[in-house]
Every structure is written in structure tokens, then in C-alpha cells.
Design a protein around this motif. Structure first.
Motif, PDB file in Angstrom:
ATOM      1  N   PRO A 117       0.787  -1.320  -0.127  1.00 26.77           N
ATOM      2  CA  PRO A 117       0.073   0.117   0.108  1.00 26.77           C
ATOM      3  C   PRO A 117       0.859   1.448  -0.085  1.00 26.77           C
ATOM      4  N   THR A 118       2.069   1.337   0.289  1.00 27.34           N
ATOM      5  CA  THR A 118       2.957   2.327   0.398  1.00 27.34           C
ATOM      6  C   THR A 118       2.728   3.487  -0.336  1.00 27.34           C
ATOM      7  N   HIS A 119       2.898   3.185  -1.670  1.00 24.28           N
ATOM      8  CA  HIS A 119       2.718   4.468  -2.638  1.00 24.28           C
ATOM      9  C   HIS A 119       1.400   5.093  -2.834  1.00 24.28           C
ATOM     10  N   PHE A 120       0.228   4.406  -2.271  1.00 26.87           N
ATOM     11  CA  PHE A 120      -0.861   5.234  -2.228  1.00 26.87           C
ATOM     12  C   PHE A 120      -1.390   5.437  -0.814  1.00 26.87           C
ATOM     13  N   VAL A 121      -0.727   5.571   0.134  1.00 28.11           N
ATOM     14  CA  VAL A 121      -0.965   5.891   1.244  1.00 28.11           C
ATOM     15  C   VAL A 121      -1.994   7.196   1.602  1.00 28.11           C
ATOM     16  N   PRO A 122      -1.950   8.068   0.947  1.00 30.32           N
ATOM     17  CA  PRO A 122      -2.851   9.373   0.928  1.00 30.32           C
ATOM     18  C   PRO A 122      -3.995   8.872   0.582  1.00 30.32           C
ATOM     19  N   ILE A 123      -4.245   8.129  -0.347  1.00 27.71           N
ATOM     20  CA  ILE A 123      -5.665   7.762  -0.947  1.00 27.71           C
ATOM     21  C   ILE A 123      -6.210   6.708   0.167  1.00 27.71           C
ATOM     22  N   ILE A 124      -5.482   5.903   0.575  1.00 23.12           N
ATOM     23  CA  ILE A 124      -6.006   4.641   1.288  1.00 23.12           C
ATOM     24  C   ILE A 124      -6.486   5.294   2.749  1.00 23.12           C
ATOM     25  N   ILE A 125      -6.016   6.354   3.154  1.00 19.35           N
ATOM     26  CA  ILE A 125      -6.422   7.156   4.380  1.00 19.35           C
ATOM     27  C   ILE A 125      -7.772   7.723   3.942  1.00 19.35           C
ATOM     28  N   LEU A 126      -7.784   8.240   2.926  1.00 14.99           N
ATOM     29  CA  LEU A 126      -9.370   8.890   2.600  1.00 14.99           C
ATOM     30  C   LEU A 126     -10.219   7.746   2.574  1.00 14.99           C
ATOM     31  N   ALA A 127      -9.790   6.486   1.868  1.00 14.08           N
ATOM     32  CA  ALA A 127     -10.787   5.264   1.948  1.00 14.08           C
ATOM     33  C   ALA A 127     -11.185   4.670   3.465  1.00 14.08           C
ATOM     34  N   LEU A 128     -10.035   4.479   4.207  1.00 12.74           N
ATOM     35  CA  LEU A 128     -10.327   4.152   5.560  1.00 12.74           C
ATOM     36  C   LEU A 128     -11.235   5.029   6.326  1.00 12.74           C
ATOM     37  N   GLU A 129     -10.810   6.351   6.240  1.00 12.43           N
ATOM     38  CA  GLU A 129     -11.840   7.300   6.882  1.00 12.43           C
ATOM     39  C   GLU A 129     -13.378   7.275   6.491  1.00 12.43           C
ATOM     40  N   LYS A 130     -13.597   7.017   5.143  1.00 11.87           N
ATOM     41  CA  LYS A 130     -14.714   7.075   4.672  1.00 11.87           C
ATOM     42  C   LYS A 130     -15.647   5.555   5.317  1.00 11.87           C
ATOM     43  N   ALA A 131     -14.807   4.406   5.154  1.00 14.03           N
ATOM     44  CA  ALA A 131     -15.371   3.171   5.637  1.00 14.03           C
ATOM     45  C   ALA A 131     -15.628   3.171   6.907  1.00 14.03           C
ATOM     46  N   HIS A 132     -14.693   3.637   7.861  1.00 13.04           N
ATOM     47  CA  HIS A 132     -15.126   3.895   9.336  1.00 13.04           C
ATOM     48  C   HIS A 132     -16.458   4.401   9.508  1.00 13.04           C
ATOM     49  N   ASP A 133     -16.347   5.798   8.947  1.00 12.74           N
ATOM     50  CA  ASP A 133     -17.734   6.641   8.977  1.00 12.74           C
ATOM     51  C   ASP A 133     -18.903   5.656   8.751  1.00 12.74           C
ATOM     52  N   GLN A 134     -18.790   4.722   7.991  1.00 10.51           N
ATOM     53  CA  GLN A 134     -19.808   3.919   7.501  1.00 10.51           C
ATOM     54  C   GLN A 134     -20.081   2.611   8.094  1.00 10.51           C
ATOM     55  N   GLY A 135     -19.194   2.427   9.195  1.00  9.36           N
ATOM     56  CA  GLY A 135     -19.343   1.113  10.104  1.00  9.36           C
ATOM     57  C   GLY A 135     -18.165   0.232   9.799  1.00  9.36           C
ATOM     58  N   LEU A 136     -17.146   0.382   9.398  1.00 10.89           N
ATOM     59  CA  LEU A 136     -16.093  -0.675   9.248  1.00 10.89           C
ATOM     60  C   LEU A 136     -15.547  -0.652  10.701  1.00 10.89           C
ATOM     61  N   ASP A 137     -15.527  -1.922  11.087  1.00 11.31           N
ATOM     62  CA  ASP A 137     -15.090  -2.234  12.676  1.00 11.31           C
ATOM     63  C   ASP A 137     -14.316  -3.588  12.694  1.00 11.31           C
ATOM     64  N   ILE A 138     -13.513  -3.776  11.858  1.00 11.99           N
ATOM     65  CA  ILE A 138     -12.766  -4.940  11.933  1.00 11.99           C
ATOM     66  C   ILE A 138     -11.332  -4.503  11.718  1.00 11.99           C
ATOM     67  N   PRO A 139     -10.059  -5.004  12.331  1.00 10.44           N
ATOM     68  CA  PRO A 139      -8.972  -4.725  12.329  1.00 10.44           C
ATOM     69  C   PRO A 139      -8.276  -4.537  10.943  1.00 10.44           C
ATOM     70  N   VAL A 140      -7.677  -3.565  10.751  1.00 10.96           N
ATOM     71  CA  VAL A 140      -6.858  -3.370   9.553  1.00 10.96           C
ATOM     72  C   VAL A 140      -5.279  -3.373   9.619  1.00 10.96           C
ATOM     73  N   VAL A 141      -5.079  -4.157   8.611  1.00 11.83           N
ATOM     74  CA  VAL A 141      -3.654  -4.719   8.548  1.00 11.83           C
ATOM     75  C   VAL A 141      -2.693  -4.122   7.115  1.00 11.83           C
ATOM     76  N   TYR A 142      -1.850  -3.455   7.607  1.00 16.84           N
ATOM     77  CA  TYR A 142      -0.839  -2.623   6.648  1.00 16.84           C
ATOM     78  C   TYR A 142       0.110  -3.809   6.282  1.00 16.84           C
ATOM     79  N   ASN A 143       0.030  -4.365   5.037  1.00 17.25           N
ATOM     80  CA  ASN A 143       1.158  -5.410   4.667  1.00 17.25           C
ATOM     81  C   ASN A 143       2.100  -4.889   3.790  1.00 17.25           C
ATOM     82  N   THR A 144       3.386  -4.828   4.284  1.00 25.43           N
ATOM     83  CA  THR A 144       4.582  -3.892   3.642  1.00 25.43           C
ATOM     84  C   THR A 144       5.916  -4.453   3.486  1.00 25.43           C
ATOM     85  N   SER A 145       6.802  -3.877   2.670  1.00 26.98           N
ATOM     86  CA  SER A 145       8.193  -4.510   2.504  1.00 26.98           C
ATOM     87  C   SER A 145       9.039  -3.639   3.601  1.00 26.98           C
ATOM     88  N   ALA A 146       8.345  -2.777   4.439  1.00 24.66           N
ATOM     89  CA  ALA A 146       8.955  -1.842   5.263  1.00 24.66           C
ATOM     90  C   ALA A 146       9.783  -0.912   4.744  1.00 24.66           C
TER      91      ALA A 146
END
Length: 335
Positions: A117-146
């Protein structure tokens, strides 16, 4: 059009991109591609319930995994080369990504798993915020090369529950040869430090019946897993860091260095997943040393060494993982 759907902060970050340690400084908003092979348009290859993560990530139902296109590492041995290179890439909006997260939740996903996800972080943040506002309530995993900038990771604080980073190499020679990633180990260790700061030590949820869960710690989780059958997936992780290390052919000493340094710096505050699933993929003619695969005897030596180093929180792999059957079909399903 792209300006209309991204926040001003996301637009700023893409206009002179320094999201990852490559710091290309290209204008991805205007269609320039970074080292990751992507512009500011969010692209992905598949979203589905993935069953082949660590047991506490996949669980019984599977991890709700979104495979993003492009990559800021581009390892020569990449199993997912077709998406890392951007050959397979479907454009989606932040709104659609938020919908995908919610659809995976409806399918009973154990979590939302963001792969590369690294190169898309600014967009993923927007999507996660929208999803949480709509009831997303399960853990989020950030799967990365580090291979991450600490400042970029700080943007994710409060949005990510579980970090699943690699720690690929100790040797800078190997990092440069196989991933063109100078200073990889130092960068990865600092990134893991920040991940741990955000989410803390491992926590798990054990089902107790009647829809209730009991929180347990790593010691309790390990005891359950030791007593279990091989098919037992066990409790799900709800917070924490699992660092993956993929053993490479002929690199036992480098793997030992990675494991010992992780234990020395982080102790039992993290899990270490030691993987033997290296599968020779792609064009490796210039890297003949990678064609042999992993010898079982070498992997056993690494596991013995890890135990001698005092590892307590670990995941190990059995036989048969070095197969292309473990590589998903990147066919845009779920997008």
C-alpha cells in the motif's frame, strides 16, 4: 477529475512525491510515474478473502485482502511481479475502495489487509476514513516491505491496527542487488520501531461463545497454539506487529543476522514469521544463485538458530509452501 476526489493534502503529497524512501519527487498528480510505476490514480489487481496469511491473520474466514498495483521495492524474485510492475492495474476511486472494505466485512473477513500500500497511502487514508464513518469495525492490516518513511507511517496512526512488514535483508549488498534498496535494513528497522510505537504489543481475541470475545496476550496465544491441532487457526490478532522474513537461497548467514537483530531490538514485543516459501519467479537469468530454491536443511538450521536466540513469539512454515499455487490469480475480482 483526480483533483476533485483527492484531499488537498493528498494532492500536495503526490505533486512532489516523497512518500517512500525513494523520494522520486515526481509530479504523480500530472501523470508522472514514480519508481513504484504508478501515478496518483489508485490502482489494484484483486480483492478477496485470502486464506494463506499467518493463522491469526487469516482465521477461519480469510483475510479481506486488497492487492494494490505497483511497488516501491520491485524485488527481482517477486512472486507478484505482474502487479508489482503495474502490468495488471485497474483504476478505482477512494469511494470505491471504501465500498470494497465494507463488502469484505460483509463477507465475514477477519480483517482488512492492505497489500503493497505504501505508494498509495494518501488515498488509502481517505478510503479508510470513509469506511470507518460507514461502520467498518474490523482490524486493518498494513502489509508492507518495510521500505517506508517514518513520516508516512505517522499519517496512518489510529487507522492501522496490525502491521505486517517484511524484514528482507541485513546485508546492504543483497538489498541493492535484489531490490535496488540501499540502507534497506536500517530503514526497515526504524519503520518497524514506529509501527510498534503506534499499535503496541500483540493482542488477540478469543471467541468465548454467544458472540463474545476475550482479549488475550501473546503468552496466552502461544500456549493455545502449542496445544492445538495443525488445522487450528486459533484466536485472531487485533493489534500488534508481525515481522516477516523470507529466507533466500544460500543466504543462511544473512537470515541469521536479520533474526538476531530483530530479537535484540524488539524482543517479545513483536512476532517474527520465518518463511520458506521462496519460489523462483520471473526472469532470474542474471541471478542464477536464486534458481535453486530453499533447502529444508538450511531452513531447519535457521529455525534452530532462532530458538537458540530466544525467540518466543514466532511463526514457522511447513513443507509445500514454495509453490505457485499460493500465488493468487490477479483478475480484478472484487474490485
Amino acid at each position: 477529475m483526480i483533483k476533485e476526489i483527492y484531499s488537498s493534502n493528498a494532492e500536495k503529497l503526490f505533486r512532489k512525491c516523497a512518500i517512500c524512501p525513494r523520494k522520486c519527487n515526481v509530479n504523480r498528480m500530472d501523470g508522472e510515474m514514480g519508481y513504484c510505476g504508478q501515478t496518483a490514480h489508485l490502482t489494484a489487481a484483486r480483492a478477496y478473502l485470502h486464506a494463506w496469511e499467518e493463522p491469526c491473520i487469516s482465521g477461519d474466514n480469510g483475510s479481506g485482502t486488497v492487492f494494490f498495483s505497483g511497488c516501491n521495492m520491485r524485488c527481482v524474485f517477486c512472486q507478484n511481479e505482474s502487479i508489482a510492475s503495474g502490468k495488471i492495474a485497474k483504476k478505482i476511486t477512494p469511494e470505491r475502495l471504501a465500498e470494497i472494505f465494507l463488502e469484505l466485512r460483509e463477507q465475514k473477513a477477519s480483517n482488512i489487509n492492505l497489500v503493497t500500500p505504501t505508494h498509495f497511502v494518501p488515498i488509502i487514508i481517505l478510503a479508510l476514513e470513509k469506511a470507518h464513518d460507514q461502520g467498518l469495525d474490523i482490524p486493518v492490516v498494513y502489509n508492507t516491505s518495510a521500505y517506508e518513511n517514518v513520516d508516512t507511517l505517522k499519517m496512518l496512526e489510529g487507522l492501522v491496527d496490525i502491521y505486517l512488514p517484511d524484514c528482507k535483508y541485513y546485508s546492504d549488498t543483497l538489498a541493492i542487488r535484489y531490490s535496488n534498496a540501499p540502507m534497506y535494513f536500517d530503514i526497515a528497522m526504524d519503520a518497524i520501531e514506529e509501527m510498534l510505537r503506534q499499535v503496541g504489543e500483540p493482542e488477540f481475541a478469543k471467541a468465548c461463545g454467544n458472540g463474545h470475545n476475550k482479549r488475550i496476550n501473546a503468552v496466552q496465544y502461544n500456549a493455545l497454539m502449542e496445544e492445538s491441532d495443525d488445522d487450528y487457526t486459533g484466536p485472531l490478532m487485533t493489534r500488534g506487529v508481525i515481522v516477516r522474513h523470507l529466507m533466500l537461497p544460500g543466504q543462511l548467514q544473512d537470515s541469521k543476522a536479520v533474526i538476531s537483530k530483530l530479537i535484540e531490538r524488539f524482543g517479545n514485543k513483536i512476532y517474527i514469521s520465518i518463511m520458506n516459501q521462496f519460489t523462483p519467479c520471473g526472469n532470474l537469468e542474471s541471478y542464477p544463485e536464486l534458481l535453486s530454491g530453499i533447502k529444508a536443511s538450511e531452513y531447519d538450521k535457521l529455525l534452530d538458530y532462532s530458538i537458540d536466540c530466544g525467540i518466543e513469539n514466532g511463526f514457522f512454515q511447513g513443507e509445500g509452501t514454495d509453490s505457485e499455487s499460493f500465488i493468487p490469480a490477479f483478475d480484478y475480482r472484487g474490485l
